[in-house]
Design an enzyme around this catalytic site. Structure first.
Site, PDB file in Angstrom:
ATOM      1  CE1 TYR A 126      -7.878  -5.781   3.291  1.00  0.00           C
ATOM      2  CE2 TYR A 126      -7.121  -7.653   4.185  1.00  0.00           C
ATOM      3  CZ  TYR A 126      -6.073  -7.356   3.286  1.00  0.00           C
ATOM      4  OH  TYR A 126      -5.382  -7.174   2.520  1.00  0.00           O
ATOM      5  CE1 TYR A 139      -2.979  -3.327   0.608  1.00  0.00           C
ATOM      6  CE2 TYR A 139      -2.115  -2.727   2.570  1.00  0.00           C
ATOM      7  CZ  TYR A 139      -2.547  -3.891   1.794  1.00  0.00           C
ATOM      8  OH  TYR A 139      -3.506  -5.092   2.472  1.00  0.00           O
ATOM      9  CG  ASP A 199     -10.933 -14.035   6.757  1.00  0.00           C
ATOM     10  OD1 ASP A 199      -9.932 -14.421   7.147  1.00  0.00           O
ATOM     11  OD2 ASP A 199     -11.452 -13.179   5.727  1.00  0.00           O
ATOM     12  CE  LYS A 220      -2.650 -11.340   8.178  1.00  0.00           C
ATOM     13  NZ  LYS A 220      -3.799 -10.617   7.626  1.00  0.00           N
TER      14      LYS A 220
HETATM   15  C1  LIG Z   1      -4.720 -10.636   6.275  1.00  0.00           C
HETATM   16  C2  LIG Z   1      -5.887 -11.187   5.644  1.00  0.00           C
HETATM   17  C3  LIG Z   1      -6.110 -11.451   4.421  1.00  0.00           C
HETATM   18  C4  LIG Z   1      -5.240 -11.963   3.315  1.00  0.00           C
HETATM   19  O1  LIG Z   1      -4.104 -12.558   3.879  1.00  0.00           O
HETATM   20  P1  LIG Z   1      -2.743 -12.395   3.300  1.00  0.00           P
HETATM   21  O2  LIG Z   1      -1.919 -13.939   3.427  1.00  0.00           O
HETATM   22  O3  LIG Z   1      -2.051 -11.205   3.381  1.00  0.00           O
HETATM   23  O4  LIG Z   1      -3.800 -12.627   1.546  1.00  0.00           O
HETATM   24  C5  LIG Z   1      -7.731 -12.001   4.401  1.00  0.00           C
HETATM   25  N1  LIG Z   1      -8.445 -12.147   5.960  1.00  0.00           N
HETATM   26  C6  LIG Z   1      -8.293 -11.651   7.050  1.00  0.00           C
HETATM   27  C7  LIG Z   1      -8.965 -11.402   7.976  1.00  0.00           C
HETATM   28  C8  LIG Z   1      -7.249 -10.835   6.847  1.00  0.00           C
HETATM   29  O5  LIG Z   1      -6.298 -10.132   7.929  1.00  0.00           O
END
Ligand SMILES: *Cc1c(COP(=O)(O)O)cnc(C)c1O
Length: 429
Positions: free
Chosen positions: A150, A22, A252, A279
């Site tokens: 997000y 970004y 997610d 992550k």
């Molecule tokens: C970071 C994140 C993503 C994307 O993961 P990347 O490994 O950066 O592609 C998707 N959903 C959530 C909730 C996130 O925090």
């Protein structure tokens, strides 16, 4: 001297040639050169050693250079670092699959190993679409979500990310048109406020039910969309709405997974049909994510015209990443992560409390091992970052937020320093 000369050279090339997340190529914001990292600390080229408040964006839960994780990577590298997953398999992937099935809620038994969080969300959305086709509802092609979320940076992920406040506002019109409900109220909202939100959300779902394939949300804590914790009651509404209208519930947990909120997975409270993790999965060592789903969803997908999940990244199931992920999970479960998360949460809560009501501060909130100070204006990121570094702390504020989610291994003295660094960032930002 030579180190300094090298550092200058490295930074100069970086500035001319490398994109950072970004940031602009023509007007890049300053970056700091890291020369080492150990435990909860980063070493910078100017000799400073700073406390890491970010866990490299939620990932490095065990800190850096953990001997167990280092060993897992080097041992696997000594066998083989990668082989294709098409037509082949290997123990690192199977061992990780076993662990993921075991530690996630019952029923999430089918595992897709993806190579990043965004890809995991893409796969989850694709699974939901294929499932609806497979069970004879091909017109269900839209996703239901809430504002403030997000879910990653690729196009379908952007389509379920907050279209206004999120990072992807400029793509409106180019992205699949999804259905957005109101953001859930904050976790300290009165029950009447939660009820009001629920009535609106249920009505929206009912209105669009025939076109909806899945409900996609971050459970309990919206991360990069605004660091917003919301009540567990809203999670139950999500599950009920999905059940009532035949939507798959996609949780997610790419940010919330592996203990960060105080639950190993928030999905323990309300089980999803599809779970995305990423992550912290590898303890921050390598890029890896996973999508878990139920036998029923897997069978539905098999009923679609393709009959298979139409996705297969080149680096699917990368053995190095799988090996370190298994080692990271074992390390987490063998240690007292609950105690650490509680200890960090308590330190953030008591340390940040004095900022409540001070000039420029709109809100202070904590959840699990996450601490957030929301300002009443956009953060001056450069000034806030510099002030935090001056206090010996690495932070990466965004929008109106100064926040931290440190590695679980952070010691109490470093926690004190982290809290002071946040205070310095708030004062300067
Ligand atoms: C970071 C994140 C993503 C994307 O993961 P990347 O490994 O950066 O592609 C998707 N959903 C959530 C909730 C996130 O925090």
């Amino acid at each position: 001297m030579s180190i300094t000369a090298t550092a200058t050279d490295v930074l100069a090339f970086d500035r001319e040639h490398l994109w950072h997340p970004y940031t602009s190529m023509t007007e890049p914001a300053p970056v700091r050169l890291v020369t080492g990292a150990e435990g909860a600390r980063l070493r910078l080229a100017d000799g400073r050693e700073v406390v890491d408040g970010m866990s490299s964006w939620w990932a490095a839960i065990h800190g850096y250079r953990h001997p167990t994780l280092d060993r897992a990577v080097t041992e696997q590298a000594g066998r083989f670092s990668h082989v294709m997953f098409g037509g082949l398999t290997h123990e690192p992937a199977v061992d990780l699959g076993r662990r993921l099935v075991e530690i996630t809620p019952d029923g999430l038994d089918r595992v897709f190993l993806a190579d990043s969080g965004s890809v995991a969300v893409e796969v989850a959305l694709k699974m939901a679409l294929q499932y609806q086709r497979g069970v004879g509802r091909p017109r269900r092609t839209r996703m239901l979500t809430v504002l403030g979320g997000y879910h990653g940076d690729t196009f379908d992920c952007m389509s379920v990310t907050d279209p206004v406040g999120g990072m992807h506002a400029m793509w409106r019109g180019l992205l699949p048109d999804q259905v957005f409900g109101e953001r859930p109220p904050s976790d300290d909202a009165a029950p009447a406020e939660v009820d009001r939100w629920a009535v609106g959300f249920r009505a929206l779902a009912a209105e669009h039910a025939d076109e909806l394939a899945a409900l996609v949300v971050e459970p309990l804590l919206q991360g990069a969309g605004g660091m917003h914790p919301y009540p567990e009651a809203c999670l139950r509404v999500f599950r009920e709405v999905a059940d009532e209208h035949g939507l798959l519930l996609v949780l997610d947990e790419i940010a919330t997974g592996f203990g960060r909120t105080g639950h190993l997975f928030v999905s323990e409270l309300v089980a999803p049909d599809i779970l995305c993790v990423g992550k912290a999965l590898t303890g921050g060592y390598l890029s890896l994510a996973a999508v878990l789903t139920t036998d029923a969803v897997a069978r539905g997908i098999s009923g679609s015209e393709a009959g298979v999940v139409m996705h297969g990244p080149t680096f699917m199931g990368n053995p190095l990443a799988c090996a370190v992920a298994s080692a990271s999970i074992d390390l987490l479960l063998a240690g007292d992560w609950r105690g650490d998360v509680r200890r960090i949460g308590a330190a953030l809560e008591s340390g940040l409390a004095p900022l409540r009501g001070t000039p420029g501060v709109a809100d202070v909130r904590t959840l699990g091992a996450v601490g957030v100070v929301q300002l009443d204006h956009p953060v001056d990121v450069a000034a806030a970052t510099e002030a935090a570094l001056g206090a010996g702390v690495w932070l990466r504020p965004f929008r109106d937020l100064v926040y931290a989610m440190p590695p679980y291994v952070i010691g109490d003295a470093d926690l004190d320093r982290l809290v002071s660094g946040m205070g310095a960032a708030v004062a300067a930002g």
